[in-house]
Design a protein around this motif. Structure first.
Motif, short mmCIF file in Angstrom:
data_model
loop_
_atom_site.label_atom_id
_atom_site.label_comp_id
_atom_site.label_asym_id
_atom_site.label_seq_id
_atom_site.Cartn_x
_atom_site.Cartn_y
_atom_site.Cartn_z
N VAL A 48 0.85 -1.22 -0.11
CA VAL A 48 0.02 0.07 0.03
C VAL A 48 1.01 1.34 -0.04
CG1 VAL A 48 -1.69 1.39 1.37
CG2 VAL A 48 -1.74 -1.26 1.15
N TRP A 49 0.62 2.26 -0.98
CA TRP A 49 1.64 3.27 -0.91
C TRP A 49 0.54 4.65 -0.60
CZ3 TRP A 49 2.44 -0.90 -3.94
CH2 TRP A 49 3.83 -1.59 -3.74
N ASP A 50 0.32 5.61 -1.65
CA ASP A 50 -0.46 6.56 -1.28
C ASP A 50 -1.10 7.13 -2.30
OD1 ASP A 50 -1.50 9.14 -0.05
OD2 ASP A 50 0.31 9.69 0.67
N ASP A 51 -2.29 6.53 -2.60
CA ASP A 51 -3.02 6.81 -3.82
C ASP A 51 -3.54 8.18 -4.02
OD1 ASP A 51 -2.40 4.13 -4.66
OD2 ASP A 51 -4.62 3.33 -4.05
N THR A 188 5.84 16.91 4.12
CA THR A 188 6.65 15.62 4.14
C THR A 188 6.05 14.73 3.28
OG1 THR A 188 7.44 16.27 6.29
CG2 THR A 188 7.59 13.92 5.82
N ARG A 189 4.58 14.58 3.40
CA ARG A 189 3.90 13.67 2.61
C ARG A 189 4.11 13.79 1.24
NH1 ARG A 189 -2.70 12.48 3.22
NH2 ARG A 189 -2.61 10.69 1.97
N SER A 218 6.33 2.60 1.36
CA SER A 218 5.01 2.03 1.41
C SER A 218 4.54 2.24 2.77
CB SER A 218 5.12 0.42 1.26
OG SER A 218 5.98 -0.15 2.13
N ASN A 219 3.18 1.87 3.10
CA ASN A 219 2.65 2.22 4.35
C ASN A 219 3.45 1.36 5.34
OD1 ASN A 219 -0.78 2.97 4.85
ND2 ASN A 219 0.74 3.85 3.49
N GLY A 220 3.80 0.11 4.92
CA GLY A 220 4.52 -0.69 5.81
C GLY A 220 5.77 -0.07 6.01
N LEU A 263 0.76 11.55 7.40
CA LEU A 263 1.78 10.97 6.50
C LEU A 263 1.24 10.11 5.54
CD1 LEU A 263 4.95 10.59 8.58
CD2 LEU A 263 4.43 12.21 6.87
N GLY A 264 -0.24 9.91 5.49
CA GLY A 264 -0.91 9.11 4.49
C GLY A 264 -0.93 7.64 4.76
#
Ligand code: HEM
Length: 403
Positions: A48-51, A188-189, A218-220, A263-264
């Motif tokens: 999962v990233w930041d769609d 930052t995001r 990624s979110n991880g 940060l998303g």
């Protein structure tokens, strides 16, 4: 992932103040039942990233609009400021949606966290600076990302920008209209989204990365970094016997929960309690730590930056202190030189210093002034924004590490 045996993972976890350590050979198994979203699903955050942000920033980069955005952002500092004029319309629309606290943010808890940060400030400077900062260099993906991105070549200004984030987070009005943390988080995001678009074009980064599908951050990965910051610091404060009320502990976590959201990071990945955070940290952080050439280089640069200011101690003492708060395993990975005399002083003197400061012992340790000058020097370094004379704003990169 490094080939850490279960035993050495357990030892490392204990040294870092994380008691439960999962088996690194097991797949992601952290249930989102323990998250803010409280949904009983198991989703892999490394996919999962930041769609909401990534396609927008990619288009701004491709259209050459980022320098103008950075220029417009220069005057955008406080949470209550209007959005700067002259931004591309799609960026303004995006910021109108994200430049706000999540619905579940609790101003009472955030205010309590701010007071807690103030009371803990000397420990926080030390633990974020020498602990989390150096730990980031044994998180392989983060080390490679930071090294091969644009800022990797100018670590002094990069450190100053990171201090800006920490400074804005720790300010008493961080989440108020006069504070600046929401704005800094948005910058930052956007920076992270730019890195996701830029780093995949770096042949040098692609040659060393193990990032999923060659897309970084990624979110991880962000959760990993959170555990190297908030979860690590919380664990160390507990390990050192520092008194915290249950409400303070909860508030300190809440501040980080809001920070992650800004940060998303999706709410179904954000731990709802310290117990949940520790179990997640055991999966995501402890097993993946290891040595990389990039991390060794970055740790040396960062520790030398700290050595530029007079902390009243030798470089050997400073390196040993990093070993002391992070473990000798990490110190060895980073090839930090040994100074056994300083180590003895630290092992005896630091617990005595903490006990005296916290009112747990009436005896002033003979080494009190050594430790006091050391922690106060680190605090000044932070408050002076990493030896940079002025506030260093966060700017969105437009390229990778040159050369
Ligand atoms: C940039 C904070 C997670 C890689 C930044 C900046 C801040 C920041 C404040 C802007 C300052 C600067 O440009 O150096 C955070 C926080 C995180 C987090 C609070 C998690 C809680 C990560 C992760 C990675 C990463 C997981 C990679 C695995 C980077 C890179 C830059 C950056 C490559 C850009 C440096 C450049 O301009 O070249 N981050 N970060 N960050 N971050 Fe993060």
């Amino acid at each position: 992932m490094q080939n850490l045996s279960r035993r050495s993972v357990l030892t490392l976890g204990a040294a870092l103040g994380v008691t439960a350590v999962a088996d690194p050979s097991k797949a992601w198994a952290w249930s989102s039942a323990e998250s803010i979203a409280a949904v009983d699903t198991v989703t892999d955050p490394w996919k999962v990233w930041d769609d909401a942000t990534d396609p927008l920033v990619a288009s701004l980069l491709d259209n050459g609009q980022i320098p103008a955005v950075n220029a417009a952002f220069a005057s955008w500092r406080a949470n209550g400021d209007p959005l700067p004029a002259g931004l591309p319309a799609n960026l303004t629309t995006y910021l109108q949606q994200v430049n706000t606290l999540p619905s579940w943010a609790d101003q009472t808890k955030l205010a309590r966290a701010a007071q807690f940060n103030k009371r803990m400030s000397l420990y926080l400077f030390l633990l974020y600076g020498l602990g989390s900062g150096i730990m980031s260099t044994v998180i392989p993906r983060e080390a490679r990302n930071v090294y091969w991105s644009e800022g990797g070549a100018v670590m002094q200004s990069r450190a100053a920008k990171t201090f800006t984030y920490g400074y804005d987070l720790s300010a008493l009005d961080a989440f108020q209209p006069t504070g600046g943390f929401v704005v800094t988080s948005n910058k930052t995001r956007l920076t992270h989204a730019a890195v996701r678009h830029l780093l995949p074009t770096s042949a040098k980064w692609r040659a060393v990365t193990d990032d999923q599908d060659f897309i970084p951050i990624s979110n991880g990965d962000i959760l990993v970094t959170f555990h190297s910051l908030g979860t690590y610091v919380h664990g160390k404060l507990k390990q050192w016997g520092i008194r915290m009320s249950a409400a303070e502990e909860e508030a300190y976590l809440h501040q980080w929960q809001v920070a992650l959201h800004l940060l998303g990071v999706r709410d179904d990945f954000i731990p709802a309690s310290w117990a949940a955070a520790k179990s997640q940290s055991a999966y995501v952080l402890t097993p993946i730590m290891g040595s990389t050439p990039e991390g060794v280089a970055l740790a040396d640069i960062l520790l030398n930056l700290v050595s530029q200011v007079d902390l009243g101690v030798t470089k050997g003492f400073q390196r040993e202190f990093a070993r002391y708060v992070l473990s000798d395993k990490i110190g060895d990975w980073l090839k930090l030189p040994r100074d056994y005399a300083s180590r003895t002083l630290i092992e005896v003197g630091w617990p005595a210093y903490v006990a005296f400061r916290e009112g747990l012992s009436p005896i002033i340790p003979t080494s009190f002034s050594v430790f006091d000058q050391f922690v106060r020097g680190l605090a000044m370094l932070f408050l002076n924004n990493g030896t940079s004379p002025t506030y260093t704003p966060i700017t969105i990169p437009t390229g990778n590490r040159p050369g």
